[in-house]
Scaffold this motif. Structure first.
Motif, mmCIF file in Angstrom:
data_model
loop_
_atom_site.group_PDB
_atom_site.id
_atom_site.type_symbol
_atom_site.label_atom_id
_atom_site.label_comp_id
_atom_site.label_asym_id
_atom_site.label_seq_id
_atom_site.Cartn_x
_atom_site.Cartn_y
_atom_site.Cartn_z
ATOM 1 N N PRO A 1 -9.366 -1.930 -14.845
ATOM 2 C CA PRO A 1 -10.010 -0.675 -14.443
ATOM 3 C C PRO A 1 -9.058 0.506 -14.611
ATOM 4 N N LYS A 2 -9.639 1.668 -14.786
ATOM 5 C CA LYS A 2 -8.865 2.909 -14.735
ATOM 6 C C LYS A 2 -8.744 3.282 -13.268
ATOM 7 N N ILE A 3 -7.498 3.384 -12.778
ATOM 8 C CA ILE A 3 -7.249 3.459 -11.344
ATOM 9 C C ILE A 3 -6.646 4.803 -10.960
ATOM 10 N N ALA A 4 -7.236 5.433 -9.950
ATOM 11 C CA ALA A 4 -6.668 6.629 -9.335
ATOM 12 C C ALA A 4 -6.195 6.282 -7.934
ATOM 13 N N ILE A 5 -4.965 6.684 -7.612
ATOM 14 C CA ILE A 5 -4.406 6.502 -6.279
ATOM 15 C C ILE A 5 -4.242 7.893 -5.686
ATOM 16 N N ILE A 6 -4.932 8.154 -4.604
ATOM 17 C CA ILE A 6 -4.901 9.487 -3.994
ATOM 18 C C ILE A 6 -3.854 9.483 -2.891
ATOM 19 N N GLY A 7 -2.687 10.041 -3.187
ATOM 20 C CA GLY A 7 -1.608 10.110 -2.213
ATOM 21 C C GLY A 7 -0.378 9.346 -2.655
ATOM 22 N N GLY A 8 0.781 10.026 -2.629
ATOM 23 C CA GLY A 8 2.030 9.429 -3.071
ATOM 24 C C GLY A 8 2.968 9.116 -1.929
ATOM 25 N N GLY A 9 2.458 8.504 -0.869
ATOM 26 C CA GLY A 9 3.289 8.031 0.227
ATOM 27 C C GLY A 9 3.729 6.604 -0.025
ATOM 28 N N PRO A 10 4.292 5.927 0.997
ATOM 29 C CA PRO A 10 4.785 4.560 0.795
ATOM 30 C C PRO A 10 3.731 3.597 0.272
ATOM 31 N N GLY A 11 2.503 3.668 0.815
ATOM 32 C CA GLY A 11 1.470 2.747 0.372
ATOM 33 C C GLY A 11 1.039 2.999 -1.064
ATOM 34 N N GLY A 12 0.762 4.260 -1.381
ATOM 35 C CA GLY A 12 0.313 4.591 -2.726
ATOM 36 C C GLY A 12 1.348 4.276 -3.786
ATOM 37 N N LEU B 1 -11.783 2.809 -10.340
ATOM 38 C CA LEU B 1 -11.388 2.469 -8.981
ATOM 39 C C LEU B 1 -10.580 3.622 -8.398
ATOM 40 N N VAL B 2 -10.997 4.110 -7.248
ATOM 41 C CA VAL B 2 -10.272 5.155 -6.534
ATOM 42 C C VAL B 2 -9.765 4.561 -5.227
ATOM 43 N N VAL B 3 -8.456 4.673 -5.016
ATOM 44 C CA VAL B 3 -7.817 4.134 -3.818
ATOM 45 C C VAL B 3 -7.366 5.304 -2.948
ATOM 46 N N GLY B 4 -7.921 5.389 -1.766
ATOM 47 C CA GLY B 4 -7.530 6.441 -0.829
ATOM 48 C C GLY B 4 -6.258 6.052 -0.096
ATOM 49 N N ALA B 5 -5.153 6.683 -0.497
ATOM 50 C CA ALA B 5 -3.872 6.519 0.196
ATOM 51 C C ALA B 5 -3.467 7.872 0.749
ATOM 52 N N ASP B 6 -4.464 8.643 1.143
ATOM 53 C CA ASP B 6 -4.274 10.061 1.453
ATOM 54 C C ASP B 6 -4.266 10.370 2.945
ATOM 55 N N GLY B 7 -3.869 9.407 3.751
ATOM 56 C CA GLY B 7 -3.501 9.691 5.121
ATOM 57 C C GLY B 7 -4.633 9.911 6.110
ATOM 58 N N ALA B 8 -4.244 10.529 7.235
ATOM 59 C CA ALA B 8 -5.126 10.656 8.392
ATOM 60 C C ALA B 8 -6.452 11.322 8.070
ATOM 61 N N GLY C 1 3.304 1.631 10.896
ATOM 62 C CA GLY C 1 2.524 2.447 9.977
ATOM 63 C C GLY C 1 2.919 2.313 8.522
ATOM 64 N N ALA C 2 4.172 2.650 8.189
ATOM 65 C CA ALA C 2 4.625 2.576 6.802
ATOM 66 C C ALA C 2 4.663 1.134 6.312
ATOM 67 N N ASN C 3 5.044 0.217 7.193
ATOM 68 C CA ASN C 3 5.113 -1.186 6.787
ATOM 69 C C ASN C 3 3.741 -1.746 6.425
ATOM 70 N N THR C 4 2.731 -1.444 7.236
ATOM 71 C CA THR C 4 1.399 -1.948 6.908
ATOM 72 C C THR C 4 0.838 -1.246 5.675
ATOM 73 N N ALA C 5 1.178 0.039 5.483
ATOM 74 C CA ALA C 5 0.734 0.733 4.270
ATOM 75 C C ALA C 5 1.310 0.074 3.033
ATOM 76 N N MET C 6 2.600 -0.282 3.087
ATOM 77 C CA MET C 6 3.234 -0.951 1.950
ATOM 78 C C MET C 6 2.656 -2.346 1.738
ATOM 79 N N ALA C 7 2.356 -3.045 2.845
ATOM 80 C CA ALA C 7 1.712 -4.359 2.719
ATOM 81 C C ALA C 7 0.339 -4.222 2.070
ATOM 82 N N ASP C 8 -0.410 -3.182 2.457
ATOM 83 C CA ASP C 8 -1.708 -2.925 1.839
ATOM 84 C C ASP C 8 -1.562 -2.732 0.332
ATOM 85 N N GLY C 9 -0.614 -1.846 -0.051
ATOM 86 C CA GLY C 9 -0.416 -1.575 -1.468
ATOM 87 C C GLY C 9 -0.037 -2.821 -2.239
ATOM 88 N N ALA C 10 0.834 -3.640 -1.634
ATOM 89 C CA ALA C 10 1.266 -4.867 -2.295
ATOM 90 C C ALA C 10 0.118 -5.852 -2.450
#
Length: 397
Positions: free
Chosen positions: A10-21, A160-167, A315-324
């Motif tokens: 798929p062509k993938i967009a990740i919205i947000g460049g934090g730890p998870g994204g 596929l659009v992945v929302g990694a764009d926070g609160a 917070g950051a740890n679960t975001a990174m686990a999600d991304g992985a």
């Protein structure tokens, strides 16, 4: 329009460049899958990223390992900054524990972000691209509309659009009508530079790790960061509008914060009065157990999926686990739509457990109770790091 199973990439967009994204983008990259990260910041240092993070073995560290960045992490991580202290409001030391061999090494958020940025191909992150909307298209794809983007009036289409764009995610409304709610606690974030040389008493108070001092409905946290910086968090239970940063006179706001801690020992209160006020953050969270029905072509990771209190350190740890987990599911080469559903099935229970612990941590950590809860919190963290090793109350070396 029904979606047929497909193994096409798929062509993938990740919205947000934090730890998870960035975790998601990096692990996709090393598995031969391209992605585009939309990041609102103009560049990596456009705004402060926050204080130090401790990486947990089964979430953050596992994600770094899957991203091929464990060695790079070890080069900058601070294994010596895992100590813990608890003080009473009068400054009495209630608990002290040195844990240089613990399993939660510290790293500054800015350093962590740079590790991932250095490991991504140029052009993966589109800087200065604030996503305003994501809209479904008739063919099952989604159009991403970003300020400064080149998608034009029609937006740019992605499978596929992945929302990694926070609160306050712009992607979340596509799958859920949940919104973050105020948790009754305001965090005031402050910083002390060159603490070892300029403020040795405060540097010694905080030590090499975290120092907690808990009073009635107020808690002070001092946290060691790299380059002799100390990040301070002054937390209090109050109406959401009780404190606001006066940008024209931040010193006045800082003194107002210090007034809420007037009965704390002078050396503790100095963590506020000698620091620079950085931000005032009312604490918001999504409902514990937040879930949604799978929707082909869109999903969430990190705070967009499970915003929680920082009191659990998850917070950051679960975001990174999600991304992985999402990246590894997509890299399996099976139907990518099913891969997203499989990721959500893994993420939901993990996020619920972490969010429940974070909510309980905030309830007890900033409450009318005496400091016992903080002692229990630190002891529980040590038990998780070293199962079977009991931590006693009272000061210890």
């Amino acid at each position: 329009m029904s979606q047929q199973p497909t193994t096409e990439t798929p062509k993938i967009a990740i919205i947000g460049g934090g730890p998870g994204g960035l975790t998601l983008a990096r692990i996709l990259h090393i598995n031969g899958i391209a992605s585009t990260v939309f990041e609102r910041d103009e560049h990596a240092l456009a705004r402060p990223q926050g204080g130090s993070l401790d990486m947990h073995a089964d979430t953050g560290m596992r994600a770094l390992r899957l991203a091929g960045l464990e060695d790079a992490f070890r080069n900058v991580a601070r294994y010596e900054d895992q100590d813990g202290k608890v003080c009473s409001p009068d400054g009495k030391l209630l608990f002290s524990d040195s844990d240089p061999d613990g399993e939660r090494p510290e790293i500054d958020r800015t350093q962590l972000r740079q590790l991932f940025l250095d490991a991504l191909p140029g052009g993966t992150v589109r800087w200065g691209q604030k996503v305003e909307a994501v809209r479904p298209l008739a063919d099952g794809r989604y159009a991403v509309f970003a300020n400064g983007g080149d998608g034009g009036e029609a937006g740019e289409p992605f499978d596929l659009v992945v929302g990694a764009d926070g609160a306050w995610s712009r992607v979340r409304p596509l799958v859920s009508d949940a919104v973050p709610c105020y948790e009754g606690v305001i965090f005031c974030e402050l910083g002390i530079d060159d603490a070892d040389a300029q403020h040795p008493a405060l540097a010694a108070l905080v030590g090499h790790g975290k120092m907690f001092a808990k009073g009635r409905s107020r808690t002070l946290v001092g946290q060691r960061s790299s380059n002799a910086h100390i990040r301070v968090y002054a937390a209090l239970r109050a109406p959401e509008s009780a404190l606001k940063l006066d940008t024209a006179d931040p010193d006045r706001t800082r003194q107002e914060i210090a007034g809420h801690f007037a009965d704390f020992a002078p050396v503790l209160r100095a963590l506020i009065t000698e620091a620079k006020l950085l931000a005032i953050r009312p604490m918001y969270a999504l409902p514990v157990g937040h879930r949604w029905a799978n929707r082909p072509g869109v999903t969430l990771i990190g705070d967009a999926a499970h915003l929680m209190s920082p009191f659990g350190g998850e917070g950051a740890n679960t975001a990174m686990a999600d991304g992985a987990d999402l990246a590894m599911a997509l890299a399996d080469g099976n139907d990518w739509r099913q891969a997203v559903a499989d990721y959500e099935a893994i993420m939901f229970p993990r996020a619920e457990e972490a969010a429940d612990g974070a909510a309980e941590g905030l309830r007890g950590g900033v409450s009318e109770d005496a400091p016992d809860h903080i002692l229990e919190h630190v002891a529980a963290a040590r038990e998780r790091a070293h199962p079977g090793n009991r931590v006693d109350d009272g000061a210890s070396a």
